[in-house]
Design an enzyme around this catalytic site. Structure first.
Site, PDB file in Angstrom:
ATOM      1  CG  ASP A 145      49.168  58.714  52.999  1.00  0.00           C
ATOM      2  OD1 ASP A 145      48.085  59.067  52.491  1.00  0.00           O
ATOM      3  OD2 ASP A 145      49.213  57.901  53.947  1.00  0.00           O
TER       4      ASP A 145
HETATM    5  C1  BGC Z   1      45.892  57.464  54.374  1.00  0.00           C
HETATM    6  C2  BGC Z   1      46.049  56.634  53.131  1.00  0.00           C
HETATM    7  C3  BGC Z   1      44.889  56.880  52.208  1.00  0.00           C
HETATM    8  C4  BGC Z   1      44.853  58.352  51.882  1.00  0.00           C
HETATM    9  C5  BGC Z   1      43.776  58.739  50.882  1.00  0.00           C
HETATM   10  C6  BGC Z   1      45.611  58.917  54.070  1.00  0.00           C
HETATM   11  O1  BGC Z   1      45.232  59.622  55.194  1.00  0.00           O
HETATM   12  O2  BGC Z   1      47.050  57.340  55.165  1.00  0.00           O
HETATM   13  O3  BGC Z   1      46.157  55.272  53.482  1.00  0.00           O
HETATM   14  O4  BGC Z   1      44.998  56.095  51.069  1.00  0.00           O
HETATM   15  O5  BGC Z   1      44.629  59.066  53.086  1.00  0.00           O
HETATM   16  O6  BGC Z   1      42.525  58.672  51.424  1.00  0.00           O
END
Ligand code: BGC
Length: 755
Positions: free
Chosen positions: A291
């Site tokens: 993530d």
């Molecule tokens: C989130 C993810 C997301 C990623 C990219 C993160 O802050 O937890 O679910 O896909 O950002 O935007």
């Protein structure tokens, strides 16, 4: 991607022998290489180590990026970047891809990713709303439309579906979740993959799905985002992993780790989770992406001392691609030189990524084909979005059948979400556009409904009561008040947890004031989570939970209010009376002193100065008792159904048997209607205690007024299985209870024995 029969057979054989079937590099590969594997291996053999490391980097740009920096283009040219997220200008997509395929050392195409969560331009209900449809087709439609629209901008990878089991509505990301039940979440997981990926990943309108967040993110302590999760291994396997397994079985080629730690180890550096569980046991052969900065955050967790160690831990755990942070780029070369990371491990990770790029057809077709127009906001897409909004809406209350309204009813339309084109789209809708949204006010006006609109509160947190008098006057001059309120989009989603789940701002006061007019009130709630309404519920004669319904909120709400359509949703989460009850979920354990209505002692009935004793109390709260506001699975329609007794064709079953379960369902109301018939079981006694109820099957049934049908389910040994203390999947002999009814509170049951 659908599994072909030979592929399935291969998988079954591999699983039977417990063989890892995932890699192409020497050290990991145990399966016969496919044509794609051969291409991957050929390419790998030609790549420099620097290029290989480049494939592991997922770089972000911001939606606000006005000009592509030269340094970024140069990094692509040198093969230092494998994928991008959030490149939202299709000219930039083209420019970067051209550099990658024409100028980088081996012409390896980039993958462009985006959070296309519940629609790209045409926005569907938030995922918790889609889950409330309990309808695979609705989810397939939503994700297919998302893929068709987004792929036309060059986006071939979506960071969805989120499959985190969520049992605490304080957590803001419950809005993005499939709810609290592993079975329902697994059914929907498959539908998401089917929709995003279509028949083949190779199709230019397919987006590779990403099952996220692996794992336990929804178990964040106290519902506080990013917080720690403590999940014992059997629970991990019985509750949290099944939706991910379903997504992998349906062909999800990527998985995202979660921000949180699980049992003391951050998910992005957990070799047990990523290698043992995900790759070896779950047979995952795609790639894992971190993530946002989650590799780097292992330092904050107190698991890695510095960036270099963070990279080492993540790579050795088997995390293929690093999102946004740059520890791989900065330290992998040195770590290899120092012998802390093997080059064969890098080959393994790169092979996983290249394989998906080949599967997506990016090598043959790196650019958006000219004929793809995405059909953005086409009639077909808007119809599907409206249908989803209707099927997701849950009718929670309907006293005296206030709904549906007569066509000539004079309405006072009141409330902060009756005409908020952007808010109704909900969380994670960076690409959704307010200008394309149809609000309830717009839809009602278009239908020439007789109405007076007094917004009264201009946003959901608004505390300014100066327009209350005007609203009350409008109410007095109308037949029915339609109040549309809830939470603005920004009050749920990532990093937006709440401790109190009441309607924010002065909304409760407004409803109380309106109730004094004596006019019937229809409350339509738009929110990212269940809202606690125990103090104002009595003021509303009908309550419709619409979640954040998306672009077509207005037409959907109009059709439901006036009976052109029936709300089809059932709760995918238990709805609490107060946030003090959380976490609250129907499939909990029984405890040694389970709730007992006869023993419930309400706080005010405890004698003053009472001597300390348990008073016969059981596992409940003295003040709010033991019941939720509404149970999991609950939802009304515009008719009523009666359930006959549950019949089973035998009372003892053995391995290999199927148990036939049937129930007579009758529409006893006065219109054609829809029911979601739900089957629950309980394994009464087991070597590891089992939940008091577990959803095992459900069926959607449409019935004309006055007609009946026999609803039949078949249960097999596998449906009764669970993972025991030795981490083995077993069905233990003994007594099982079984219920069939309209929601998880049903007592319409029988029992049988498994021998
Ligand atoms: C989130 C993810 C997301 C990623 C990219 C993160 O802050 O937890 O679910 O896909 O950002 O935007």
């Amino acid at each position: 991607m659908k599994w072909s029969v030979p592929l399935l057979l291969l998988l079954v054989v591999l699983m039977a022998f417990g063989i890892r079937g995932c890699a192409t590099s020497e050290t990991h590969s145990m399966r016969p290489p496919s044509k794609i594997d051969q291409k991957v291996n050929q390419l790998l053999s030609e790549m420099t180590l620097e290029e290989k490391i480049g494939q592991l980097n997922l770089r972000g740009t911001s939606s606000r990026t006005k000009v592509l920096p030269d340094s970024l283009k140069q990094a692509v040219r040198e093969g230092h970047i494998g994928a991008f997220l959030n490149v939202m200008n299709s000219d930039y997509v083209k420019e970067l891809q051209t550099i990658a395929v024409e100028e980088s050392p081996h012409g390896i195409p980039l993958i462009f990713a985006r959070d296309v969560i519940h629609g790209f331009k045409t926005i569907f209900p938030i995922p918790l709303g889609l889950a409330a449809s309990w309808d695979q087709q609705v989810v397939v439609d939503a994700s297919r439309v998302s893929a068709v629209e987004a792929s036309a901008q060059g986006i071939r990878w979506t960071f969805a579906p989120m499959l985190d089991i969520s049992r605490d509505a304080r957590w803001g990301r419950i809005a993005e979740s499939p709810g609290e039940d592993p079975y329902l979440a697994s059914v929907l997981a498959q539908a998401y993959i089917q929709g995003f990926q279509g028949d083949s990943l190779n199709d230019p309108t397919a987006m590779a799905a990403c099952a996220k967040h692996f794992i336990g993110y929804g178990a964040a302590l106290g519902g506080r985002d990013y917080n720690t999760a403590t999940i014992d291994e059997a629970q991990l396997r019985n509750v949290y992993l099944p939706p991910f397994q379903a997504a992998l079985n349906a062909g999800a080629p990527t998985v995202m780790t979660s921000f949180n730690e699980v049992n003391g180890v951050p998910a992005s550096g957990d070799e047990f989770l990523l290698d043992q569980v995900l790759r070896k046991e779950m047979q995952f052969d795609g790639f894992v992406v971190s993530d946002w900065n989650s590799v780097l955050e292992m330092i904050n967790h107190g698991f890695a001392a510095d960036q270099k160690q963070a990279a080492e831990l993540a790579v050795n755990a088997g995390l293929d691609m690093e999102m946004t942070s740059r520890t791989y780029e900065s330290y992998l070369m040195t770590l290899i030189e120092e012998g802390k990371v093997n080059e064969s491990q890098i080959d393994f990770l790169v092979a996983n990524i290249l394989r998906v790029k080949f599967q997506l057809g990016l090598f043959e077709r790196p650019f958006i084909p000219a004929h793809l127009d995405g059909k953005i906001y086409s009639q077909e897409h808007l119809q599907k979005a409206k249908n989803a909004a209707i099927k997701s809406s849950v009718l929670l209350k309907n006293n005296n059948q206030l709904l549906p309204l007569e066509k000539n009813t004079k309405i006072a339309l009141i409330g902060p979400l009756a005409h908020q084109a952007r808010e109704q789209l909900g969380t994670w809708t960076f690409d959704g556009e307010a200008e394309a949204s149809i609000t309830p006010l717009m839809a009602l006006e278009e239908q020439n409904i007789s109405l007076t609109f007094v917004e009264t509160l201009s946003y959901s947190r608004d505390k300014d009561k100066s327009a209350f008098t005007k609203a009350v006057k409008a109410a007095q001059e109308s037949d029915v008040i339609v109040f549309i309120g809830g939470e603005e989009a920004i009050l749920s989603g990532e990093a937006h947890s709440r401790a109190s789940l009441n309607l924010p701002g002065a909304q409760e006061d407004l409803i109380s004031e309106l109730a004094k007019t004596g006019k019937p009130i229809v409350g339509v709630i738009m929110a990212g989570r269940p809202i606690t309404i125990n103090t104002i519920k009595q003021h509303m004669d009908a309550i419709l939970m619409a979640w954040h319904p998306g672009t077509m909120s207005g037409p959907a709400i109009y059709e439901m209010l006036f009976g052109l359509a029936e709300p089809g949703g059932r709760l995918p989460v238990t709805w609490p009376k107060t946030s003090g009850q959380l976490p609250l979920f129907y499939n909990h354990k029984n405890t040694g002193r389970p709730v007992n209505p006869e023993k419930f002692v309400q706080m005010d009935s405890i004698p003053v100065g009472a001597w300390q004793s348990s008073l016969g109390n059981t596992s409940h709260y003295l003040d709010v008792g033991y019941e939720p506001e509404f149970p999991f699975g609950y939802g009304l329609g515009y008719s009523r159904f009666s359930y006959g007794k549950v019949h089973i064709d035998k009372t003892v079953i053995k391995a290999g048997d199927s148990l036939r379960v049937s129930v007579e369902l009758t529409n006893i109301g006065d219109r054609k209607s829809h029911e979601v018939v739900q089957l629950y079981i309980r394994d009464q006694t087991a070597s590891l205690t089992r939940p008091v109820k577990e959803l095992k099957a459900f069926q959607h049934i449409d019935l004309d007024q006055g007609s009946s049908t026999e609803v039949v389910f078949w249960l097999k040994k596998e449906d009764l299985a669970f993972v025991n203390r030795n981490m083995e999947k077993v069905t233990e002999p003994g007594l099982f209870n079984l219920w069939v009814g309209a929601d998880s509170s049903t007592s319409n049951g029988t029992s049988f024995t498994y021998e």
